[in-house]
Each structure stands twice: as structure tokens, then as C-alpha cells.
Design a protein around this motif. Structure first.
Motif, PDB file in Angstrom:
ATOM      1  N   MET A   1       0.937  -1.233   0.171  1.00  0.00           N
ATOM      2  CA  MET A   1      -0.143   0.213   0.113  1.00  0.00           C
ATOM      3  C   MET A   1       0.889   1.202  -0.076  1.00  0.00           C
ATOM      4  O   MET A   1       1.973   1.425   0.487  1.00  0.00           O
ATOM      5  CB  MET A   1      -0.682  -0.161   1.237  1.00  0.00           C
ATOM      6  CG  MET A   1      -1.755   1.291   1.406  1.00  0.00           C
ATOM      7  SD  MET A   1      -3.048   0.883   0.033  1.00  0.00           S
ATOM      8  CE  MET A   1      -4.183  -0.438   0.584  1.00  0.00           C
ATOM      9  N   PHE A   2       0.406   2.386  -0.772  1.00  0.00           N
ATOM     10  CA  PHE A   2       1.287   3.545  -0.688  1.00  0.00           C
ATOM     11  C   PHE A   2       0.416   4.801  -0.235  1.00  0.00           C
ATOM     12  O   PHE A   2      -0.990   4.696  -0.300  1.00  0.00           O
ATOM     13  CB  PHE A   2       1.437   3.891  -2.126  1.00  0.00           C
ATOM     14  CG  PHE A   2       2.520   3.080  -3.148  1.00  0.00           C
ATOM     15  CD1 PHE A   2       3.805   3.504  -3.122  1.00  0.00           C
ATOM     16  CD2 PHE A   2       2.227   1.778  -3.686  1.00  0.00           C
ATOM     17  CE1 PHE A   2       4.789   2.868  -3.669  1.00  0.00           C
ATOM     18  CE2 PHE A   2       3.019   1.244  -3.996  1.00  0.00           C
ATOM     19  CZ  PHE A   2       4.483   1.618  -4.307  1.00  0.00           C
ATOM     20  N   ASN A  27       5.912  -4.107   3.151  1.00  0.00           N
ATOM     21  CA  ASN A  27       5.080  -3.805   1.778  1.00  0.00           C
ATOM     22  C   ASN A  27       4.730  -2.549   1.725  1.00  0.00           C
ATOM     23  O   ASN A  27       3.952  -2.397   0.679  1.00  0.00           O
ATOM     24  CB  ASN A  27       4.151  -5.138   1.677  1.00  0.00           C
ATOM     25  CG  ASN A  27       4.708  -6.423   1.643  1.00  0.00           C
ATOM     26  OD1 ASN A  27       5.796  -6.608   1.092  1.00  0.00           O
ATOM     27  ND2 ASN A  27       4.147  -7.229   2.473  1.00  0.00           N
ATOM     28  N   ASP A  28       4.675  -1.607   2.620  1.00  0.00           N
ATOM     29  CA  ASP A  28       4.042  -0.242   2.483  1.00  0.00           C
ATOM     30  C   ASP A  28       5.226   0.708   2.358  1.00  0.00           C
ATOM     31  O   ASP A  28       6.203   0.663   2.732  1.00  0.00           O
ATOM     32  CB  ASP A  28       3.228  -0.107   3.921  1.00  0.00           C
ATOM     33  CG  ASP A  28       2.211  -0.893   4.113  1.00  0.00           C
ATOM     34  OD1 ASP A  28       1.333  -1.110   3.308  1.00  0.00           O
ATOM     35  OD2 ASP A  28       2.180  -1.579   5.074  1.00  0.00           O
ATOM     36  N   VAL A  58       8.574   0.499   7.227  1.00  0.00           N
ATOM     37  CA  VAL A  58       7.933   0.899   5.922  1.00  0.00           C
ATOM     38  C   VAL A  58       9.108   1.407   5.202  1.00  0.00           C
ATOM     39  O   VAL A  58      10.498   1.946   5.450  1.00  0.00           O
ATOM     40  CB  VAL A  58       7.042   2.241   6.124  1.00  0.00           C
ATOM     41  CG1 VAL A  58       5.734   1.565   6.776  1.00  0.00           C
ATOM     42  CG2 VAL A  58       7.599   3.251   6.565  1.00  0.00           C
ATOM     43  N   THR A  59       8.729   1.718   3.706  1.00  0.00           N
ATOM     44  CA  THR A  59       9.625   2.587   2.960  1.00  0.00           C
ATOM     45  C   THR A  59       9.147   3.790   2.961  1.00  0.00           C
ATOM     46  O   THR A  59       8.151   4.196   2.804  1.00  0.00           O
ATOM     47  CB  THR A  59       9.770   1.850   1.469  1.00  0.00           C
ATOM     48  OG1 THR A  59      10.433   0.458   1.625  1.00  0.00           O
ATOM     49  CG2 THR A  59      10.698   2.639   0.635  1.00  0.00           C
ATOM     50  N   ILE A 104       9.346   8.710 -14.242  1.00  0.00           N
ATOM     51  CA  ILE A 104       7.909   7.936 -14.099  1.00  0.00           C
ATOM     52  C   ILE A 104       8.017   6.909 -13.317  1.00  0.00           C
ATOM     53  O   ILE A 104       8.823   5.745 -13.999  1.00  0.00           O
ATOM     54  CB  ILE A 104       7.242   8.038 -15.580  1.00  0.00           C
ATOM     55  CG1 ILE A 104       7.394   9.371 -16.316  1.00  0.00           C
ATOM     56  CG2 ILE A 104       5.857   7.558 -15.399  1.00  0.00           C
ATOM     57  CD1 ILE A 104       6.631   9.329 -17.525  1.00  0.00           C
ATOM     58  N   TYR A 105       7.289   6.741 -12.205  1.00  0.00           N
ATOM     59  CA  TYR A 105       7.172   5.462 -11.417  1.00  0.00           C
ATOM     60  C   TYR A 105       6.115   4.684 -11.538  1.00  0.00           C
ATOM     61  O   TYR A 105       5.041   5.334 -11.711  1.00  0.00           O
ATOM     62  CB  TYR A 105       7.757   5.858 -10.100  1.00  0.00           C
ATOM     63  CG  TYR A 105       9.109   6.504  -9.977  1.00  0.00           C
ATOM     64  CD1 TYR A 105      10.190   5.831  -9.574  1.00  0.00           C
ATOM     65  CD2 TYR A 105       9.132   7.914  -9.898  1.00  0.00           C
ATOM     66  CE1 TYR A 105      11.432   6.205  -9.346  1.00  0.00           C
ATOM     67  CE2 TYR A 105      10.467   8.458  -9.591  1.00  0.00           C
ATOM     68  CZ  TYR A 105      11.465   7.662  -9.544  1.00  0.00           C
ATOM     69  OH  TYR A 105      12.674   8.319  -9.471  1.00  0.00           O
ATOM     70  N   ASP A 106       6.119   3.752 -11.261  1.00  0.00           N
ATOM     71  CA  ASP A 106       4.748   2.566 -11.315  1.00  0.00           C
ATOM     72  C   ASP A 106       4.464   2.518  -9.843  1.00  0.00           C
ATOM     73  O   ASP A 106       5.146   1.737  -9.129  1.00  0.00           O
ATOM     74  CB  ASP A 106       4.980   1.140 -11.992  1.00  0.00           C
ATOM     75  CG  ASP A 106       3.910   0.531 -11.822  1.00  0.00           C
ATOM     76  OD1 ASP A 106       2.994   0.763 -11.199  1.00  0.00           O
ATOM     77  OD2 ASP A 106       3.734  -0.600 -12.787  1.00  0.00           O
ATOM     78  N   LEU A 107       3.640   3.201  -9.259  1.00  0.00           N
ATOM     79  CA  LEU A 107       3.193   3.171  -7.828  1.00  0.00           C
ATOM     80  C   LEU A 107       1.865   2.416  -7.816  1.00  0.00           C
ATOM     81  O   LEU A 107       0.893   3.283  -7.869  1.00  0.00           O
ATOM     82  CB  LEU A 107       3.145   4.660  -7.332  1.00  0.00           C
ATOM     83  CG  LEU A 107       4.578   5.437  -7.300  1.00  0.00           C
ATOM     84  CD1 LEU A 107       4.383   6.806  -6.649  1.00  0.00           C
ATOM     85  CD2 LEU A 107       5.902   4.521  -6.799  1.00  0.00           C
TER      86      LEU A 107
END
Length: 232
Positions: A1-2, A27-28, A58-59, A104-107
Motif C-alpha cells: 500500500m502507498f 510492503n508499505d 516501511v519504505t 515516471i514510477y509505477d506506484l
């Protein structure tokens, strides 16, 4: 999750409580829209702060602000591909990532354009007091030309835009500091973002910088909020 939040300026206690309350894991990811305060002093003070962040599960995915040194100018940072594009990361703190301007990132499935930087209205006060200030706080002309050429040539899909400041047309007047002559403010970054906005077809644009929580059309200013990344 972002998740996404605004300028922190080293005040992360609320984020730590949020992570604990919501049981966030490896994973967040928490996105910080600039001025995280992680690379502010350029000394052991920064290292101690990074250690405290590295103890979180978290990251942290940070956009470049105007109150911090660019990671590419710090020798301990290396480029690594994360979320489908280059980020800057230090080996000792692998959960603290800095986005690379213009990538450009895939979030979470959202194709997300990142552009950091802004002008510091407290520039001269910081210099006078001997506090850090960096002349490359705003995007360079080289980066602007490269990004515009890419957008025109490739016409990439962009769902979300993440920036520190906002396009010029959306500057929130109620977020401006009283007593400062706005004609003295360098607004080239905001004007550049105006050009970017006209060039792309996006669904949501998040920005910080003005220390305000507000929505205008598809633009959302975030400061104190912590919310899930999304297009609504």
C-alpha cells in the motif's frame, strides 16, 4: 500500500504513530512531498535521524524539496531501479528512497511523474544565519528541456503527478506568508509546472510546499494529512 503526506521538516513522530496504529509493514510505502528534512545538515545529525527512520518497517519515498540537499550531490547515494525507474538510496538506509526528478514510477499501478524542487523564500535569512541553503534547489534548465522533449516525443501515460510546489496557476494565496513581497519570489519552477500541466493528460496531482491541506480541481495540496495514494 502507498500512502502520501506533506512536508515533514524532520517531524516524523506522527508518521511513526500512524505506522504503528495501522500496522504498516515492509510492503508499505510512505511518499513525502518534499522537505522531509533528511539531508538538511550534512553532518552526523542527519545520520542519527536516518538511523531512526531505518528502524521503521516501511519504505520512505521522498520527493526533493527546497530545504534539503539533493541526494545526487552526496557521495554515499547510489542509483537503483525501484518502482520501475531510478531512485537515490544509501546502502546503510535501504528503506529511505529519493525520487529522481523527471522520472515516471509505477506506484501501485499508477504511472507517476515526479518533479521536485522550489524556491526558498527564506533563502537570505538562512544564508545570513549560517544555515544550509543549496543553489540547485530548483529543477535545472537542462532537466526541464529533457523532460519536455520526452513528454512531447513519447507521450507517456501519466496517471498521477507528484511535485513539491504546484503549477503557477494554482498557487494558494491563503498559503502565502504575510509580509513577504511576492514580486521578489523566483517562481520559475511553478511556471514550468504550468507548462507541464498543459502538456499532459493526468488524473491527480499532489503537491506540498505551502503547508496547507486543500483541493483545487485535480490538484491536492497535502501538509498534515496522511492518506492513501489514489486518483480520488
Amino acid at each position: 500500500m502507498f500512502y502520501i503526506t506533506g512536508d515533514r521538516h524532520r517531524h516524523f513522530l506522527g508518521l511513526f504513530h500512524f505506522c504503528e496504529k495501522n500496522k504498516l509493514t515492509n510492503n508499505d510505502t510512505i511518499i513525502i512531498l518534499g522537505d522531509a528534512g533528511i539531508n538538511y545538515y550534512g553532518s552526523s545529525i542527519d545520520k542519527e535521524f536516518k538511523k531512526s527512520l531505518s528502524r521503521q518497517k516501511v519504505t520512505f519515498f521522498c520527493i526533493h524539496g527546497n530545504h534539503e540537499q539533493r541526494p545526487e550531490t552526496i557521495s554515499t547515494y547510489k542509483e537503483k531501479i525501484v518502482f520501475g525507474a531510478p531512485v537515490y538510496v544509501e546502502e546503510d538506509y535501504p528503506n529511505i528512497l529519493f525520487a529522481k526528478d523527471g522520472e515516471i514510477y509505477d506506484l501501485d499501478g499508477y504511472q507517476t511523474l515526479v518533479i521536485g524542487g522550489a524556491y526558498s523564500i527564506d533563502k537570505y535569512a538562512r544564508i545570513k544565519r549560517g544555515k544550509p541553503w543549496w543553489k540547485d534547489e530548483q529543477p535545472s534548465d537542462k532537466l526541464k528541456i529533457k523532460l519536455l522533449n520526452r513528454l512531447i516525443a513519447e507521450k507517456p501515460q501519466i496517471d498521477i503527478v507528484l511535485t513539491h510546489t504546484c503549477p503557477y496557476k494554482y498557487i494558494p494565496l491563503e498559503g502565502l506568508i504575510d509580509g513577504i513581497d511576492q514580486t521578489t519570489i523566483d517562481q520559475r519552477t511553478e511556471q514550468f509546472l504550468d507548462t507541464i500541466e498543459m502538456q499532459i493528460d493526468y488524473q491527480k496531482w499532489y503537491c506540498g510546499h505551502f503547508h496547507i491541506d486543500k483541493e483545487i480541481d485535480n490538484i491536492e495540496f497535502i501538509y498534515s494529512k496522511i492518506k492513501k495514494l489514489g486518483i480520488r
